[in-house]
Design a protein around this motif. Structure first.
Motif, short mmCIF file in Angstrom:
data_model
loop_
_atom_site.label_atom_id
_atom_site.label_comp_id
_atom_site.label_asym_id
_atom_site.label_seq_id
_atom_site.Cartn_x
_atom_site.Cartn_y
_atom_site.Cartn_z
N VAL A 52 43.40 37.70 40.53
CA VAL A 52 41.86 37.88 40.99
C VAL A 52 41.52 39.25 40.56
O VAL A 52 42.28 40.26 40.75
N THR A 53 40.36 39.09 39.77
CA THR A 53 39.81 40.18 39.24
C THR A 53 38.36 40.54 40.10
O THR A 53 37.61 39.74 40.28
N LYS A 54 38.39 41.84 40.96
CA LYS A 54 37.46 42.03 41.81
C LYS A 54 36.27 42.97 41.13
O LYS A 54 35.53 43.41 42.03
N VAL A 55 36.23 42.95 39.78
CA VAL A 55 35.10 43.48 39.18
C VAL A 55 34.22 42.54 38.61
O VAL A 55 34.68 41.54 37.97
N GLY A 56 32.78 42.93 38.42
CA GLY A 56 31.86 42.17 37.69
C GLY A 56 31.30 41.07 38.52
O GLY A 56 31.89 40.69 39.64
N GLU A 57 30.01 40.50 37.97
CA GLU A 57 29.43 39.28 38.67
C GLU A 57 29.78 38.04 38.28
O GLU A 57 30.05 37.79 37.10
N PRO A 58 30.18 37.16 39.07
CA PRO A 58 30.60 35.81 38.61
C PRO A 58 29.52 35.03 37.90
O PRO A 58 28.37 35.19 38.18
N LYS A 59 29.95 34.30 36.73
CA LYS A 59 28.88 33.51 36.21
C LYS A 59 28.95 32.09 36.39
O LYS A 59 30.03 31.51 37.00
N ARG A 60 28.29 31.18 35.92
CA ARG A 60 28.21 29.82 35.86
C ARG A 60 29.58 29.47 35.34
O ARG A 60 29.91 29.77 34.36
N GLU A 155 28.50 38.33 49.15
CA GLU A 155 29.22 39.17 49.43
C GLU A 155 30.57 38.81 50.11
O GLU A 155 31.49 39.33 50.40
N GLN A 156 30.55 37.51 50.12
CA GLN A 156 31.85 36.72 50.46
C GLN A 156 32.97 36.45 49.48
O GLN A 156 34.18 35.98 49.77
N VAL A 157 32.32 36.83 48.32
CA VAL A 157 33.17 36.36 47.08
C VAL A 157 34.10 37.73 46.81
O VAL A 157 33.84 38.81 46.77
N VAL A 158 35.45 37.61 46.86
CA VAL A 158 36.63 38.59 46.47
C VAL A 158 36.42 38.61 45.18
O VAL A 158 36.72 40.00 44.36
N GLY A 159 36.57 37.61 44.21
CA GLY A 159 36.41 37.95 42.89
C GLY A 159 36.69 36.71 41.97
O GLY A 159 36.64 35.56 42.41
N THR A 160 36.90 36.87 40.61
CA THR A 160 37.06 35.64 39.82
C THR A 160 38.74 35.99 39.32
O THR A 160 39.09 36.72 39.46
N THR A 161 38.98 34.49 38.97
CA THR A 161 40.37 34.41 38.46
C THR A 161 40.52 33.38 37.12
O THR A 161 39.72 32.62 37.09
N LYS A 162 41.10 33.92 36.24
CA LYS A 162 41.65 33.19 35.11
C LYS A 162 42.94 32.94 34.77
O LYS A 162 43.31 31.94 33.97
N LEU A 163 43.71 33.68 35.24
CA LEU A 163 45.08 33.90 34.62
C LEU A 163 45.94 33.20 35.69
O LEU A 163 46.08 33.88 36.95
N VAL A 164 46.86 32.18 35.43
CA VAL A 164 47.81 31.77 36.23
C VAL A 164 49.38 32.30 35.62
O VAL A 164 49.56 32.25 34.57
N TYR A 165 49.87 32.92 36.55
CA TYR A 165 51.00 33.80 36.22
C TYR A 165 52.42 33.09 36.66
O TYR A 165 53.56 33.42 36.31
N TRP A 166 52.00 31.96 37.63
CA TRP A 166 53.50 31.20 38.18
C TRP A 166 52.86 30.00 38.60
O TRP A 166 51.80 29.79 38.96
N PRO A 167 53.76 28.86 38.18
CA PRO A 167 55.10 28.82 37.56
C PRO A 167 55.09 29.49 36.21
O PRO A 167 54.18 29.35 35.50
N PHE A 168 56.15 30.12 35.88
CA PHE A 168 56.15 31.02 34.71
C PHE A 168 56.09 30.13 33.39
O PHE A 168 55.70 30.52 32.40
N ASN A 169 56.79 28.92 33.35
CA ASN A 169 56.75 27.83 32.31
C ASN A 169 55.33 27.28 32.10
O ASN A 169 55.07 26.67 31.27
#
Length: 176
Positions: A52-60, A155-169
């Protein structure tokens, strides 16, 4: 003896700096999250691990993590921004009267329509209040989202996410 004390102090400082950096990064910049449940399928799977990236404003269409209540964080997709009029009609998203494609749902819509009757996303209309986001899970028939819990205060939004790092494959960047 002085050399041993000095070396110990240097190692101690390095350790404390590393702990401090980890704390700052985790608190203000990045944090891990585990996807729990099927509400974001097929895009995300139960037990996927993400950053989760905690910087920046979420977009549509960004995937966000937010505090659903005092114990639980949810992961959903931003569909509506403050002030938007959101309408689903015949399985098509309209934002302020303009139709939007949802490529992330194309395959799922085909699979759903071949097995079931009706739309993947039932028809509805809503206006997103100021200071909030309207969020939905990609698994539209099995998601507790803004259709049920209401719009999510910014204010309840923690952040955005794009990167799945597990499962490794299955490491991947999730596109919109």
């Amino acid at each position: 003896m002085a050399k041993g004390k000095n070396e110990f102090w240097e190692w101690t400082k390095a350790f404390l700096i590393a702990i401090g950096l980890a704390f700052v990064i985790r608190t203000f910049l990045l944090a891990p999250i585990v996807v729990e449940g099927s509400s974001m399928m097929p895009t995300l799977q139960d037990h996927d691990r993400m950053v989760v990236t905690k910087v920046g404003e979420p977009k549509r269409f960004d995937i966000v993590v937010f505090h659903a209540n005092s114990k639980d964080d949810y992961i959903k997709r931003v569909i509506g921004l403050p002030g938007d009029e959101i309408e689903y009609k015949n399985d098509t998203l309209y934002v302020n009267g303009k139709a939007y494609g949802e490529a992330y749902l194309d395959q799922y819509k085909k699979e759903y329509s071949s097995q079931y009757e009706g739309a993947l996303t039932p028809d509805f209309t809503t206006v997103v209040p100021d200071g909030t986001f309207f969020v939905m899970g990609d698994n539209r028939r099995n998601s507790t989202d803004s259709r049920h819990i209401g719009p999510v205060p910014i204010e309840q939004v923690v952040g955005t996410t794009k990167l799945v790092y597990w499962p490794f494959n299955e490491i991947k960047i999730v596109d919109k």
